[in-house]
Design a protein around this motif. Structure first.
Motif, PDB file in Angstrom:
ATOM      1  N   THR A 161     -16.753  39.392  -4.648  1.00 12.95           N
ATOM      2  CA  THR A 161     -17.958  40.211  -4.673  1.00 12.95           C
ATOM      3  C   THR A 161     -18.076  41.002  -3.375  1.00 12.95           C
ATOM      4  O   THR A 161     -17.962  40.451  -2.287  1.00 12.95           O
ATOM      5  CB  THR A 161     -19.209  39.327  -4.864  1.00 12.95           C
ATOM      6  N   GLY A 162     -18.288  42.308  -3.508  1.00 12.60           N
ATOM      7  CA  GLY A 162     -18.449  43.178  -2.359  1.00 12.60           C
ATOM      8  C   GLY A 162     -17.151  43.654  -1.731  1.00 12.60           C
ATOM      9  O   GLY A 162     -17.169  44.425  -0.778  1.00 12.60           O
ATOM     10  N   LYS A 163     -16.025  43.228  -2.271  1.00 10.17           N
ATOM     11  CA  LYS A 163     -14.731  43.586  -1.686  1.00 10.17           C
ATOM     12  C   LYS A 163     -14.034  44.675  -2.498  1.00 10.17           C
ATOM     13  O   LYS A 163     -14.412  44.975  -3.621  1.00 10.17           O
ATOM     14  CB  LYS A 163     -13.841  42.358  -1.574  1.00 10.17           C
ATOM     15  N   ALA A 164     -12.998  45.235  -1.892  1.00 12.36           N
ATOM     16  CA  ALA A 164     -12.141  46.214  -2.563  1.00 12.36           C
ATOM     17  C   ALA A 164     -10.719  45.674  -2.572  1.00 12.36           C
ATOM     18  O   ALA A 164     -10.314  44.968  -1.650  1.00 12.36           O
ATOM     19  CB  ALA A 164     -12.191  47.561  -1.848  1.00 12.36           C
ATOM     20  N   ALA A 165      -9.985  46.008  -3.619  1.00 14.32           N
ATOM     21  CA  ALA A 165      -8.602  45.547  -3.746  1.00 14.32           C
ATOM     22  C   ALA A 165      -7.753  46.648  -4.366  1.00 14.32           C
ATOM     23  O   ALA A 165      -8.265  47.504  -5.091  1.00 14.32           O
ATOM     24  CB  ALA A 165      -8.534  44.297  -4.629  1.00 14.32           C
ATOM     25  N   THR A 166      -6.472  46.602  -4.059  1.00 13.49           N
ATOM     26  CA  THR A 166      -5.502  47.443  -4.742  1.00 13.49           C
ATOM     27  C   THR A 166      -4.618  46.509  -5.556  1.00 13.49           C
ATOM     28  O   THR A 166      -3.979  45.609  -5.001  1.00 13.49           O
ATOM     29  CB  THR A 166      -4.643  48.255  -3.764  1.00 13.49           C
ATOM     30  N   VAL A 167      -4.617  46.694  -6.867  1.00 10.96           N
ATOM     31  CA  VAL A 167      -3.735  45.929  -7.751  1.00 10.96           C
ATOM     32  C   VAL A 167      -2.503  46.797  -7.975  1.00 10.96           C
ATOM     33  O   VAL A 167      -2.625  47.963  -8.347  1.00 10.96           O
ATOM     34  CB  VAL A 167      -4.431  45.583  -9.085  1.00 10.96           C
ATOM     35  N   PHE A 168      -1.322  46.220  -7.724  1.00 11.09           N
ATOM     36  CA  PHE A 168      -0.113  47.024  -7.861  1.00 11.09           C
ATOM     37  C   PHE A 168       0.939  46.317  -8.702  1.00 11.09           C
ATOM     38  O   PHE A 168       1.083  45.096  -8.662  1.00 11.09           O
ATOM     39  CB  PHE A 168       0.449  47.418  -6.491  1.00 11.09           C
ATOM     40  N   ALA A 169       1.643  47.123  -9.487  1.00 13.52           N
ATOM     41  CA  ALA A 169       2.765  46.638 -10.290  1.00 13.52           C
ATOM     42  C   ALA A 169       4.020  46.756  -9.438  1.00 13.52           C
ATOM     43  O   ALA A 169       4.229  47.761  -8.753  1.00 13.52           O
ATOM     44  CB  ALA A 169       2.918  47.479 -11.556  1.00 13.52           C
ATOM     45  N   SER A 170       4.854  45.713  -9.483  1.00 10.28           N
ATOM     46  CA  SER A 170       6.080  45.705  -8.704  1.00 10.28           C
ATOM     47  C   SER A 170       7.151  44.955  -9.487  1.00 10.28           C
ATOM     48  O   SER A 170       6.864  44.302 -10.480  1.00 10.28           O
ATOM     49  CB  SER A 170       5.822  45.028  -7.353  1.00 10.28           C
ATOM     50  N   GLY A 171       8.376  45.032  -9.010  1.00  9.20           N
ATOM     51  CA  GLY A 171       9.478  44.334  -9.655  1.00  9.20           C
ATOM     52  C   GLY A 171      10.108  45.167 -10.759  1.00  9.20           C
ATOM     53  O   GLY A 171       9.807  46.344 -10.926  1.00  9.20           O
ATOM     54  N   PHE A 172      10.977  44.504 -11.515  1.00 11.55           N
ATOM     55  CA  PHE A 172      11.742  45.187 -12.561  1.00 11.55           C
ATOM     56  C   PHE A 172      11.473  44.570 -13.924  1.00 11.55           C
ATOM     57  O   PHE A 172      11.445  43.345 -14.052  1.00 11.55           O
ATOM     58  CB  PHE A 172      13.248  45.073 -12.292  1.00 11.55           C
ATOM     59  N   ILE A 173      11.317  45.408 -14.922  1.00 12.50           N
ATOM     60  CA  ILE A 173      11.266  44.916 -16.293  1.00 12.50           C
ATOM     61  C   ILE A 173      12.687  44.470 -16.646  1.00 12.50           C
ATOM     62  O   ILE A 173      13.629  45.257 -16.570  1.00 12.50           O
ATOM     63  CB  ILE A 173      10.770  46.006 -17.268  1.00 12.50           C
ATOM     64  N   GLY A 174      12.844  43.202 -16.989  1.00 10.71           N
ATOM     65  CA  GLY A 174      14.150  42.666 -17.355  1.00 10.71           C
ATOM     66  C   GLY A 174      15.106  42.503 -16.191  1.00 10.71           C
ATOM     67  O   GLY A 174      16.314  42.417 -16.394  1.00 10.71           O
ATOM     68  N   GLY A 175      14.608  42.461 -14.961  1.00  8.05           N
ATOM     69  CA  GLY A 175      15.490  42.331 -13.810  1.00  8.05           C
ATOM     70  C   GLY A 175      14.935  41.374 -12.773  1.00  8.05           C
ATOM     71  O   GLY A 175      13.967  40.666 -13.009  1.00  8.05           O
ATOM     72  N   VAL A 176      15.575  41.379 -11.611  1.00 12.77           N
ATOM     73  CA  VAL A 176      15.180  40.510 -10.509  1.00 12.77           C
ATOM     74  C   VAL A 176      14.928  41.381  -9.291  1.00 12.77           C
ATOM     75  O   VAL A 176      15.784  42.206  -8.960  1.00 12.77           O
ATOM     76  CB  VAL A 176      16.288  39.473 -10.205  1.00 12.77           C
ATOM     77  N   PRO A 177      13.791  41.231  -8.633  1.00  9.26           N
ATOM     78  CA  PRO A 177      12.677  40.365  -8.974  1.00  9.26           C
ATOM     79  C   PRO A 177      11.967  40.862 -10.227  1.00  9.26           C
ATOM     80  O   PRO A 177      11.945  42.059 -10.523  1.00  9.26           O
ATOM     81  CB  PRO A 177      11.754  40.434  -7.750  1.00  9.26           C
ATOM     82  N   ALA A 178      11.385  39.929 -10.950  1.00  9.02           N
ATOM     83  CA  ALA A 178      10.747  40.240 -12.225  1.00  9.02           C
ATOM     84  C   ALA A 178       9.483  41.070 -12.015  1.00  9.02           C
ATOM     85  O   ALA A 178       8.841  41.010 -10.973  1.00  9.02           O
ATOM     86  CB  ALA A 178      10.402  38.954 -12.968  1.00  9.02           C
ATOM     87  N   PHE A 179       9.128  41.816 -13.045  1.00  3.94           N
ATOM     88  CA  PHE A 179       7.897  42.604 -13.056  1.00  3.94           C
ATOM     89  C   PHE A 179       6.708  41.681 -12.834  1.00  3.94           C
ATOM     90  O   PHE A 179       6.657  40.568 -13.341  1.00  3.94           O
ATOM     91  CB  PHE A 179       7.756  43.306 -14.414  1.00  3.94           C
TER      92      PHE A 179
END
Length: 188
Positions: free
Chosen positions: A135-153
């Motif tokens: 509550t009251g905070k801000a965040a950045t949600v980010f997608a990372s990794g590889f679909i079907g690879g390493v490191p995984a999505f």
């Protein structure tokens, strides 16, 4: 207002001379930025670079909410749509690699985010985000990794204090319903 060079070096480096990439950036006084490193070295399609959100936030604009920006940083993932399951479809639409969304203000609750290829109905992944303590905070949600690879999505959340949390996969179960009552006829 001054040109600065951001040098990115491998872990364990001892000086800026160890940098494998340098990026000139200018930051304006009294603004907040979020800078995300993404991409792949020696790749012409998704090269390693810095992506800058010039509208960064350190806190939610409404102290009773959570402000969340989303960044697409998974190099081999398609443009994405994101649904907040049982809350709202298309919370994020057609987010391409390297793009940020504007901050979305949401209630500090638990959400399941279903990720789909842009414009497609099938869910690729679903992640749980527990925002109850933000509550009251801000965040950045980010997608990372590889679909079907390493490191995984995966999906990760970065807070203004620099802490990063990996969002867990939404727990699921497979259920088969069998209607075995001769009367009444029902819909489930």
């Amino acid at each position: 207002g001054t040109n600065i060079n951001i040098a990115v070096a491998p872990a364990g480096s001892t000086s800026a001379n160890d940098a494998f990439a340098t990026f000139p950036l200018v930051f304006e006084e009294d603004k907040t930025y979020v800078v995300t490193a993404a991409g792949l070295l020696n790749n012409s399609v998704t090269p390693f670079t810095l992506y800058v959100n010039e509208n960064g936030q350190e806190a939610a604009l409404d102290s009773n909410e959570v402000d969340v920006a989303v960044f697409h940083g998974a190099t081999n993932a398609p443009a994405m749509d994101v649904d907040a399951v049982f809350v709202a479809d298309n919370v994020v639409q057609n987010l391409a690699y390297g793009q940020y969304t504007a901050y979305l203000d949401v209630a500090p609750e638990k959400y399941d985010f279903a990720i789909r290829g842009a414009g497609t109905p099938g869910v690729l992944y679903s992640y749980r985000a527990d925002l109850t303590g933000l509550t009251g905070k801000a965040a950045t949600v980010f997608a990372s990794g590889f679909i079907g690879g390493v490191p995984a999505f995966g999906l990760f959340a970065a807070l203004a204090d620099g802490s990063v949390t990996e969002l867990p996969v939404t727990p699921t179960a497979r259920v088969q319903f069998i209607h075995n009552s001769p009367d009444p006829t029902v819909d489930v």
